[in-house]
Design a protein around this motif. Structure first.
Motif, PDB file in Angstrom:
ATOM      1  N   SER A 188       0.861  -1.189   0.000  1.00 31.70           N
ATOM      2  CA  SER A 188       0.000   0.000   0.000  1.00 31.70           C
ATOM      3  C   SER A 188       0.891   1.231   0.000  1.00 31.70           C
ATOM      4  O   SER A 188       1.866   1.298   0.758  1.00 31.70           O
ATOM      5  CB  SER A 188      -0.875   0.030   1.255  1.00 31.70           C
ATOM      6  OG  SER A 188      -1.730  -1.086   1.287  1.00 31.70           O
TER       7      SER A 188
ATOM      8  N   GLU B  35      -7.390   2.889  -5.753  1.00 31.11           N
ATOM      9  CA  GLU B  35      -8.695   2.403  -5.314  1.00 31.11           C
ATOM     10  C   GLU B  35      -9.767   2.991  -6.223  1.00 31.11           C
ATOM     11  O   GLU B  35      -9.754   4.186  -6.518  1.00 31.11           O
ATOM     12  CB  GLU B  35      -8.949   2.803  -3.855  1.00 31.11           C
ATOM     13  CG  GLU B  35      -8.029   2.076  -2.881  1.00 31.11           C
ATOM     14  CD  GLU B  35      -8.393   2.351  -1.421  1.00 31.11           C
ATOM     15  OE1 GLU B  35      -8.952   3.428  -1.149  1.00 31.11           O
ATOM     16  OE2 GLU B  35      -8.112   1.486  -0.580  1.00 31.11           O
TER      17      GLU B  35
ATOM     18  N   GLY C 138     -12.371  -3.285  -7.288  1.00 31.24           N
ATOM     19  CA  GLY C 138     -12.137  -2.208  -6.333  1.00 31.24           C
ATOM     20  C   GLY C 138     -10.880  -1.419  -6.634  1.00 31.24           C
ATOM     21  O   GLY C 138     -10.497  -0.527  -5.880  1.00 31.24           O
ATOM     22  N   ARG C 139     -10.221  -1.771  -7.756  1.00 34.62           N
ATOM     23  CA  ARG C 139      -8.978  -1.088  -8.121  1.00 34.62           C
ATOM     24  C   ARG C 139      -8.995  -0.713  -9.599  1.00 34.62           C
ATOM     25  O   ARG C 139      -9.616  -1.392 -10.412  1.00 34.62           O
ATOM     26  CB  ARG C 139      -7.764  -1.985  -7.851  1.00 34.62           C
ATOM     27  CG  ARG C 139      -7.616  -2.388  -6.392  1.00 34.62           C
ATOM     28  CD  ARG C 139      -6.359  -3.200  -6.189  1.00 34.62           C
ATOM     29  NE  ARG C 139      -6.257  -3.696  -4.819  1.00 34.62           N
ATOM     30  CZ  ARG C 139      -5.210  -4.363  -4.336  1.00 34.62           C
ATOM     31  NH1 ARG C 139      -4.178  -4.619  -5.134  1.00 34.62           N
ATOM     32  NH2 ARG C 139      -5.187  -4.771  -3.092  1.00 34.62           N
TER      33      ARG C 139
ATOM     34  N   GLU D 235     -13.952   2.413  -6.738  1.00 37.46           N
ATOM     35  CA  GLU D 235     -15.175   1.672  -6.362  1.00 37.46           C
ATOM     36  C   GLU D 235     -16.031   1.321  -7.570  1.00 37.46           C
ATOM     37  O   GLU D 235     -16.963   0.532  -7.465  1.00 37.46           O
ATOM     38  CB  GLU D 235     -15.979   2.487  -5.352  1.00 37.46           C
ATOM     39  CG  GLU D 235     -16.390   3.845  -5.852  1.00 37.46           C
ATOM     40  CD  GLU D 235     -16.915   4.738  -4.734  1.00 37.46           C
ATOM     41  OE1 GLU D 235     -17.669   5.664  -5.050  1.00 37.46           O
ATOM     42  OE2 GLU D 235     -16.557   4.521  -3.565  1.00 37.46           O
TER      43      GLU D 235
ATOM     44  N   TYR E  95      -2.013   0.822  -4.655  1.00 37.40           N
ATOM     45  CA  TYR E  95      -1.301  -0.442  -4.464  1.00 37.40           C
ATOM     46  C   TYR E  95      -0.286  -0.626  -5.584  1.00 37.40           C
ATOM     47  O   TYR E  95      -0.551  -0.301  -6.742  1.00 37.40           O
ATOM     48  CB  TYR E  95      -2.286  -1.614  -4.468  1.00 37.40           C
ATOM     49  CG  TYR E  95      -3.375  -1.458  -3.439  1.00 37.40           C
ATOM     50  CD1 TYR E  95      -3.184  -1.884  -2.125  1.00 37.40           C
ATOM     51  CD2 TYR E  95      -4.575  -0.837  -3.771  1.00 37.40           C
ATOM     52  CE1 TYR E  95      -4.172  -1.700  -1.171  1.00 37.40           C
ATOM     53  CE2 TYR E  95      -5.568  -0.652  -2.820  1.00 37.40           C
ATOM     54  CZ  TYR E  95      -5.362  -1.084  -1.521  1.00 37.40           C
ATOM     55  OH  TYR E  95      -6.336  -0.888  -0.581  1.00 37.40           O
TER      56      TYR E  95
END
Length: 206
Positions: A144, A182, A189-190, A184, A159
């Motif tokens: 992260s 990130e 989710g990435r 949504e 990430y």
């Protein structure tokens, strides 16, 4: 009047869809000097953090955390420049780079773009890029990080998809991270991996 001629309607069909290639994003002033092998583990080389007692001098480029202020509003990390350090309060006065240089009269920055930030929420950007990589000076895949989103002046949690040591050199002969932000709106989710220079990829504060 005559109908306009429908010229050049050649069909471009029949092509296989091109593989996804992330667009080349523009990061201003992103190329860092290459450190020698001996200096590739010094503070602010790649992922090597600044020493805890290091006072950042005027004009140091940093990521600075702005508190959300309103309840429920997320904190925001912005790209900023150090103006001065107050040792008694252990706070920096930083200037939001989004303020540009237009400022007020006589080139003074607009006061609304100046922020006073506790030292623990001010992170210096790397000042050099390693030539020899290790777990100490680069973030490994899956880490992260705090990364500058392309074409903005805001840092977001993200990430590492591919670290620089496993990336091909960019046109400036530097090695970048491939970063997933990130998102949504994506099932995972990435986001798709995006190329982010080492200068704008930082350790995510705990």
């Amino acid at each position: 009047g005559g109908e306009p001629s429908g010229g050049g309607g050649g069909g471009g069909g029949g092509f296989a869809p091109a593989p996804f290639v992330p667009p080349p994003h523009v990061y201003p002033d992103a190329a860092l000097p290459l450190a020698s092998r001996e200096e590739s583990h010094r503070p602010l080389c790649g992922a090597v953090p600044q020493p805890a007692d290091m006072v950042l001098v005027e004009k140091t480029k940093v990521a600075a955390r702005m508190s959300g202020g309103l309840k429920g509003q997320a904190d925001e990390w912005i790209l900023a420049v150090v103006q001065r350090y107050n040792a008694s309060t252990q706070k920096y006065v930083v200037l939001d780079v989004d303020a540009g240089d237009e400022g007020g009269l006589m080139g003074a920055p607009a006061a609304s773009k100046q922020h006073t930030v506790p030292a623990k929420y001010v992170i210096a950007l790397p000042t050099s890029e390693p030539t020899a990589y290790s777990h100490y000076n680069e973030f490994k895949a899956g880490s992260s990080v705090l990364a500058l989103y392309p074409d903005t002046t805001c840092f977001y949690k993200a990430y590492v998809a591919t670290p620089p040591s496993q990336s091909n050199p960019n046109p400036s002969h530097r090695r970048d991270y491939m970063i997933e932000f990130e998102d949504e709106n994506e099932v995972t989710g990435r986001s798709e991996p995006m190329r982010v220079p080492q200068k704008y990829t930082l350790r995510l504060p705990m």
